[in-house]
Design an enzyme around this catalytic site. Structure first.
Site, mmCIF file in Angstrom:
data_model
loop_
_atom_site.group_PDB
_atom_site.id
_atom_site.type_symbol
_atom_site.label_atom_id
_atom_site.label_comp_id
_atom_site.label_asym_id
_atom_site.label_seq_id
_atom_site.Cartn_x
_atom_site.Cartn_y
_atom_site.Cartn_z
ATOM 1 N N GLU A 134 0.645 -1.104 0.160
ATOM 2 C CA GLU A 134 0.283 0.428 -0.303
ATOM 3 C C GLU A 134 1.536 1.144 -0.127
ATOM 4 O OE1 GLU A 134 -3.649 1.739 -0.120
ATOM 5 O OE2 GLU A 134 -3.828 0.018 0.638
ATOM 6 N N SER A 135 0.647 2.134 -0.791
ATOM 7 C CA SER A 135 1.448 3.389 -0.840
ATOM 8 C C SER A 135 3.125 3.279 -0.672
ATOM 9 C CB SER A 135 1.074 4.419 0.310
ATOM 10 O OG SER A 135 1.637 5.787 -0.272
ATOM 11 N N SER A 136 3.512 3.398 -0.631
ATOM 12 C CA SER A 136 4.977 3.378 0.302
ATOM 13 C C SER A 136 5.037 1.604 -0.349
ATOM 14 C CB SER A 136 5.772 3.871 0.547
ATOM 15 O OG SER A 136 6.870 3.075 1.027
ATOM 16 N N HIS A 191 -5.802 8.945 -1.763
ATOM 17 C CA HIS A 191 -5.356 8.038 -1.738
ATOM 18 C C HIS A 191 -5.342 6.686 -0.493
ATOM 19 C CE1 HIS A 191 -0.751 7.064 -1.417
ATOM 20 N NE2 HIS A 191 -0.764 7.079 -1.042
#
Ligand code: NAG
Ligand code: NAG
Length: 288
Positions: A134-136, A273
């Protein structure tokens, strides 16, 4: 002092419920990433492995608590590796030259070594090793798929960026033109980051699934296109022409685009996000 009866009871408890455990010696770890594992009781002889890579500011414990994979591991009996970032701010290094290269000694290398350790330790089915982030962690997932295509059967990226997009030539840097969706690259240039991560590799690669939200103000939605361009070029698909498209799938407002057997994109209209994890869908994509 606890009585022997209490000790016996605590022993029973710990036998009954597996827990998140840190593993100290999983092999070379020059980047200092930490390895945590959840191995539910009743694992089959050759279990599958899912690597769950946390977002910026996350921890292994936080991702274990807040994502669906622990519960799914209990139901489906697979091992989950939760790597933990050693970098300040808890983001993954997705920006250095070393992390963008196979065996470069950076965070991606440490995670690959965790996977190799776990395959050995749990006698895992090496054809059923998966990664999700997820994300990073989604950014790291693309890098792992690029640099260690031989380790993973499939990868799912939530709200990440294409491998190489966050390049800054520094450890755990922030690439504003990437996050802002202002990188002008050709599909071939995006694919080149994948080829450069493991030069000369010409064998099977993981199946990819890419989620991104249209209302993401942290990692601009253009990153969905960059990722689709990257992987469709690698797999020989047309990034502009999905083979099929399903609206309102898997949720209202989500469009699922199938570019070919190896690449699925899911564009989430109105979602910001951190597209929420779709655990049951993830299991389908992995075939678990
Ligand atoms: C990796 O580095 C971290 C941080 O220094 C440490 O906690 C962990 O034990 C190390 N693991 C190995 C296998 O060296
Ligand atoms: C950001 O990444 C792009 C590739 O995605 C690269 O062209 C650009 O030079 C990077 N910016 C910085 C400041 O390193």
């Amino acid at each position: 002092m606890k009585s022997p009866v209490v000790y016996a009871f605590l022993g029973l408890l710990s036998a009954a419920s597996a827990q998140l455990q840190q593993v100290q010696n999983f092999g070379p770890n020059s980047s200092g990433a930490r390895m945590f594992v959840y191995a539910p009781s009743g694992l089959p002889a050759n279990p599958a492995i899912v690597v769950g890579v946390h977002y910026c500011g996350g921890t292994a414990q936080g991702y274990y608590n807040g994502s669906p994979y622990k519960k799914l591991a209990d139901q489906k009996k697979f091992v989950v590796i939760y790597p933990e970032s050693p970098n300040s701010g808890g983001c993954w290094d997705v920006s250095s030259r070393a992390t963008l290269k196979r065996d470069g000694g950076a965070n991606s290398n440490s995670i690959a070594n965790m996977v190799k350790y776990a395959i050995d330790k749990y006698k895992a089915d090496a054809s059923k090793v998966f990664v999700i982030g997820e994300s990073s962690g989604g950014m790291m997932t693309n890098i792992l798929a690029a640099a260690y295509p031989d380790l993973f059967a499939a990868a799912i990226v939530y709200s990440g960026v294409a491998a190489g997009c966050f390049f800054t030539d520094s450890v755990a840097g922030w690439n504003g033109s990437c996050s802002g969706g202002q990188v002008n690259s050709t599909p071939q240039r995006w694919a080149q980051w994948v080829y450069d991560a493991y030069p000369g590799y010409n064998d099977k690669r993981p199946r990819m699934q890419i989620y991104h939200g249209s209302a993401d103000t942290t990692i601009a939605p253009a990153n969905y296109n960059y990722e689709i361009q990257q992987w469709s070029t690698v797999f020989g698909y047309d990034p502009k022409k999905p083979q099929s498209e399903k609206t309102n799938t898997p949720d209202n407002g989500y469009t699922t685009q199938l570019f070919g057997n190896y690449l699925t994109g899911v564009y989430a209209q109105g979602v910001g996000h951190g597209v929420p994890a779709h655990g049951a869908e993830d299991m389908k994509f992995f075939g678990l």
